[in-house]
Scaffold this motif. Structure first.
Motif, PDB file in Angstrom:
ATOM      1  N   LEU A 321       5.973 -26.489  44.617  1.00  0.00           N
ATOM      2  CA  LEU A 321       4.614 -26.465  44.064  1.00  0.00           C
ATOM      3  C   LEU A 321       4.261 -27.805  43.419  1.00  0.00           C
ATOM      4  CD1 LEU A 321       4.697 -22.846  42.606  1.00  0.00           C
ATOM      5  CD2 LEU A 321       3.258 -23.677  44.486  1.00  0.00           C
ATOM      6  N   LYS A 322       5.251 -28.420  42.812  1.00  0.00           N
ATOM      7  CA  LYS A 322       4.996 -29.735  42.220  1.00  0.00           C
ATOM      8  C   LYS A 322       4.739 -30.764  43.307  1.00  0.00           C
ATOM      9  CE  LYS A 322       7.666 -29.155  38.002  1.00  0.00           C
ATOM     10  NZ  LYS A 322       9.078 -29.114  37.550  1.00  0.00           N
ATOM     11  N   TYR A 326      -0.006 -28.788  43.225  1.00  0.00           N
ATOM     12  CA  TYR A 326      -0.811 -27.568  43.218  1.00  0.00           C
ATOM     13  C   TYR A 326      -2.033 -27.646  42.315  1.00  0.00           C
ATOM     14  CZ  TYR A 326      -2.366 -22.852  42.398  1.00  0.00           C
ATOM     15  OH  TYR A 326      -3.153 -21.753  42.265  1.00  0.00           O
ATOM     16  N   LEU A 327      -1.847 -28.201  41.126  1.00  0.00           N
ATOM     17  CA  LEU A 327      -2.972 -28.209  40.181  1.00  0.00           C
ATOM     18  C   LEU A 327      -4.184 -28.940  40.758  1.00  0.00           C
ATOM     19  CD1 LEU A 327      -1.157 -28.722  36.770  1.00  0.00           C
ATOM     20  CD2 LEU A 327      -2.001 -26.605  37.785  1.00  0.00           C
ATOM     21  N   GLU A 398       0.756 -24.544  32.631  1.00  0.00           N
ATOM     22  CA  GLU A 398       1.825 -24.897  31.711  1.00  0.00           C
ATOM     23  C   GLU A 398       3.086 -25.322  32.451  1.00  0.00           C
ATOM     24  OE1 GLU A 398       4.712 -22.645  28.866  1.00  0.00           O
ATOM     25  OE2 GLU A 398       2.650 -21.981  28.474  1.00  0.00           O
ATOM     26  N   LYS A 399       3.358 -24.639  33.552  1.00  0.00           N
ATOM     27  CA  LYS A 399       4.597 -24.929  34.269  1.00  0.00           C
ATOM     28  C   LYS A 399       4.562 -26.282  34.955  1.00  0.00           C
ATOM     29  CE  LYS A 399       7.384 -21.548  33.631  1.00  0.00           C
ATOM     30  NZ  LYS A 399       8.093 -20.551  34.391  1.00  0.00           N
ATOM     31  N   LEU A 400       3.403 -26.646  35.443  1.00  0.00           N
ATOM     32  CA  LEU A 400       3.349 -27.847  36.268  1.00  0.00           C
ATOM     33  C   LEU A 400       2.907 -29.098  35.521  1.00  0.00           C
ATOM     34  CD1 LEU A 400       1.999 -26.532  39.667  1.00  0.00           C
ATOM     35  CD2 LEU A 400       4.334 -26.892  38.950  1.00  0.00           C
ATOM     36  N   SER A 401       2.243 -28.907  34.398  1.00  0.00           N
ATOM     37  CA  SER A 401       1.868 -30.121  33.675  1.00  0.00           C
ATOM     38  C   SER A 401       2.967 -30.415  32.673  1.00  0.00           C
ATOM     39  CB  SER A 401       0.524 -29.944  32.976  1.00  0.00           C
ATOM     40  OG  SER A 401       0.587 -28.859  32.094  1.00  0.00           O
ATOM     41  N   ASN A 402       3.119 -31.657  32.354  1.00  0.00           N
ATOM     42  CA  ASN A 402       4.192 -32.031  31.455  1.00  0.00           C
ATOM     43  C   ASN A 402       3.698 -31.965  30.024  1.00  0.00           C
ATOM     44  OD1 ASN A 402       6.253 -32.461  33.314  1.00  0.00           O
ATOM     45  ND2 ASN A 402       5.301 -34.390  33.910  1.00  0.00           N
ATOM     46  N   TRP A 454       7.735 -37.600  36.880  1.00  0.00           N
ATOM     47  CA  TRP A 454       8.676 -37.135  35.858  1.00  0.00           C
ATOM     48  C   TRP A 454       8.366 -35.710  35.461  1.00  0.00           C
ATOM     49  CZ3 TRP A 454       6.908 -36.196  30.753  1.00  0.00           C
ATOM     50  CH2 TRP A 454       5.608 -36.640  30.477  1.00  0.00           C
ATOM     51  N   ASN A 455       9.430 -34.992  35.118  1.00  0.00           N
ATOM     52  CA  ASN A 455       9.303 -33.589  34.735  1.00  0.00           C
ATOM     53  C   ASN A 455      10.175 -33.300  33.538  1.00  0.00           C
ATOM     54  OD1 ASN A 455       7.689 -32.280  36.814  1.00  0.00           O
ATOM     55  ND2 ASN A 455       9.297 -33.066  38.157  1.00  0.00           N
TER      56      ASN A 455
END
Length: 458
Positions: A321-322, A326-327, A398-402, A454-455
């Motif tokens: 998804l990253k 996706y966002l 929330e999951k995909l943004s840092n 980066w994650n």
RNA sequence: GGCGACAUCGCCAAGUGGUAAGGCAAAGGUCUGCAAAAUCUUUAUCCCCGGUUCGAAUCCGGGUGUCGCCUCCA
């Protein structure tokens, strides 16, 4: 759509009482403690049942009761020296908090037993009038001998029950399997006034009363853990039948047990985990994956390794998804072609087969693979759409943004720019040092053709 | 004692008569400065014995093992 019905021991075609509407009642918590990881199974599973029925176009009414009156609550209140109502309030709140943390959609109704005492008294009166109940010294019992099909759900015979009774028979009862409808109050216990004196209703009566009250006559699905089959659900059926000779529910669904490293969870074995403890260490989606990766009726074995494996599996969805960004694509138009539809159909037929979530999850992996191969973003939309049905991918932002604050985020970007400079100079030592140091802080760098991502790893 | 469930690759797991999905882990290749991610490839005849069948992991019988329920535990 086929559902395994405990009542008939067969998979049956599901036909709702009212077309397009599914009414279900799932036995909820007794609020005397934080709920444990085993309790999470029916919560998560029936959450998926509700979501799936909605997905295929039904209106669903889900009732999950709160048992806020029970021996265990009374014991707890004595232990902690606080009123029963305070115990109930505390753990009811904890229940909702933990459900939220597990990303379980609230039921449509959460009736509390204490709010239905009058209705319960009325039912017991009715049972007494119809000679299914008898009173002895302020206690009222249900007479199973008068109940024709008693034992049908659990496959037990009254004779066997009698022969195998492992608890010394209560001498007041006419038959050892007779169960309590009304319990005389002891000193200091919560009590209500009734025709049989002061006391409180038994556990088995509340579910009958509340389910009928909130769902009308015969409803579609009654669910819970397999340990509730006998005696709880058996007793519910007996009361309903005795009172108006109507079926309480058409389909009875029961999830299997959760064991810890092959053994039943118990306080004496010291292998007791509350959901909130597990949630401190592991992601709710990993827990959900763990449960849904096995068929709901099978027993499931919990150990930390399996949760770690599940976390890894879930992480792989997020990797994709990253990489799909996706966002940024989520609001873009897309269309499903035949290939997408085929995956969707596989998912649906898996779920239609008595909620084969393990197979359904394998479809999600197929879709992920298909996306990685084709980079066709419609696959990503499909992955999210179907994942949502199982309760995954509900919090993508929330999951995909840092989620660092702006300054920290800028600092990471700054370090990345230094690292890129070192890379250009082929100073691999420094470049790797930056990457490793960040990794230790929980920030993972990933070089891609478009630059460095980066994650934050949990 | 009564009733019932289960036994599939190192681990998890789907598959109920037609010739073993998927995930995790592992190994090798591609890609990359190296990684990461991705991708390709590799890894089981289904607890044992017997039977039914053209054909069984799937049905039947007999073992062995694990687990659950038998009065308030989801």
């Amino acid at each position: 759509m086929k559902i395994y019905n405990t009542l008939t021991n067969k998979k049956e075609e599901f036909v709702p009482v009212e077309n397009g509407k599914v009414k279900m009642y799932v036995c909820g918590p007794t609020v005397y403690n934080y709920f444990h990881i085993g309790n999470a199974r029916p919560l998560i599973f029936f959450d998926v049942v509700k979501k799936y029925f909605e997905y295929i176009g039904n209106e669903v009414i889900l009732v999950r009761n709160i048992t806020d009156l029970d021996d265990k609550l009374i014991n707890r209140s004595l232990e902690e020296n606080i009123p029963v109502s305070v115990v109930a309030e505390k753990y009811t709140k904890a229940f909702f908090d933990d459900c939220k943390a597990l990303d379980i959609t609230p039921a449509d109704h959460h009736p509390k037993a204490t709010e239905y005492i009058n209705d319960m008294i009325n039912l017991i009166k009715e049972l007494e009038e119809k000679e299914f109940a008898y009173e002895v010294n302020g206690d009222v019992y249900f007479s199973v001998s008068n109940s024709k099909d008693y034992g049908k759900l659990s496959g037990k015979k009254l004779e066997d029950l009698q022969a195998g009774a492992r608890v010394e028979a209560n001498k007041q009862k006419k038959h050892p399997a007779d169960f309590t409808l009304w319990k005389k109050a002891k000193q200091g216990e919560p009590k209500w006034t009734s025709p049989w004196g002061e006391g409180r209703p038994g556990w088995h009566t509340e579910c009958v009363v509340m389910s009928r009250k909130l769902l009308g006559g015969t409803f579609d699905i009654h669910g819970g853990g397999i340990d509730l089959v006998f005696p709880h659900h058996e007793n519910e059926i007996a009361q309903a039948k005795a009172s108006n000779n109507q079926k309480l529910a058409n389909y009875w669904m029961h999830n299997g047990y959760l064991n810890i490293e092959g053994e039943k969870m118990s306080k004496s074995l010291d292998n007791f985990f509350t959901a909130r403890d597990i949630l401190k260490k592991y992601d709710p989606e990993a827990i959900r994956f763990f449960f849904l990766s096995k068929h709901y009726r099978s027993p499931i074995d919990f150990n930390e390794n399996i949760i770690i494996e599940s976390s890894q599996a879930v992480k792989n969805f997020y990797n994709t998804l990253k990489s799909a960004d996706y966002l940024n694509i989520k609001d873009k138009e897309f269309e499903y072609s035949e290939v997408h539809q085929q995956h969707k159909n596989s998912f649906i037929s898996a779920m239609n087969d008595d909620f084969n979530t393990a197979k359904a999850i394998s479809v999600l992996f197929d879709i992920t693979k298909a996306y990685n191969k084709t980079k066709d973003s419609a696959f990503i939309h499909l992955l999210i759409e179907l994942g949502n049905v199982l309760g995954f991918f509900t919090n993508m932002e929330e999951k995909l943004s840092n989620s660092l604050n702006d300054v920290s985020g800028e600092l990471v970007e700054l370090l990345i720019s230094y690292r890129n400079r070192f890379k250009k100079e082929k100073n691999w030592e420094m470049a790797d040092k930056i990457r490793n140091d960040l990794k230790e802080m929980g920030i993972t760098l990933k070089d891609t053709p478009e630059g460095t991502d980066w994650n934050i790893e949990k």
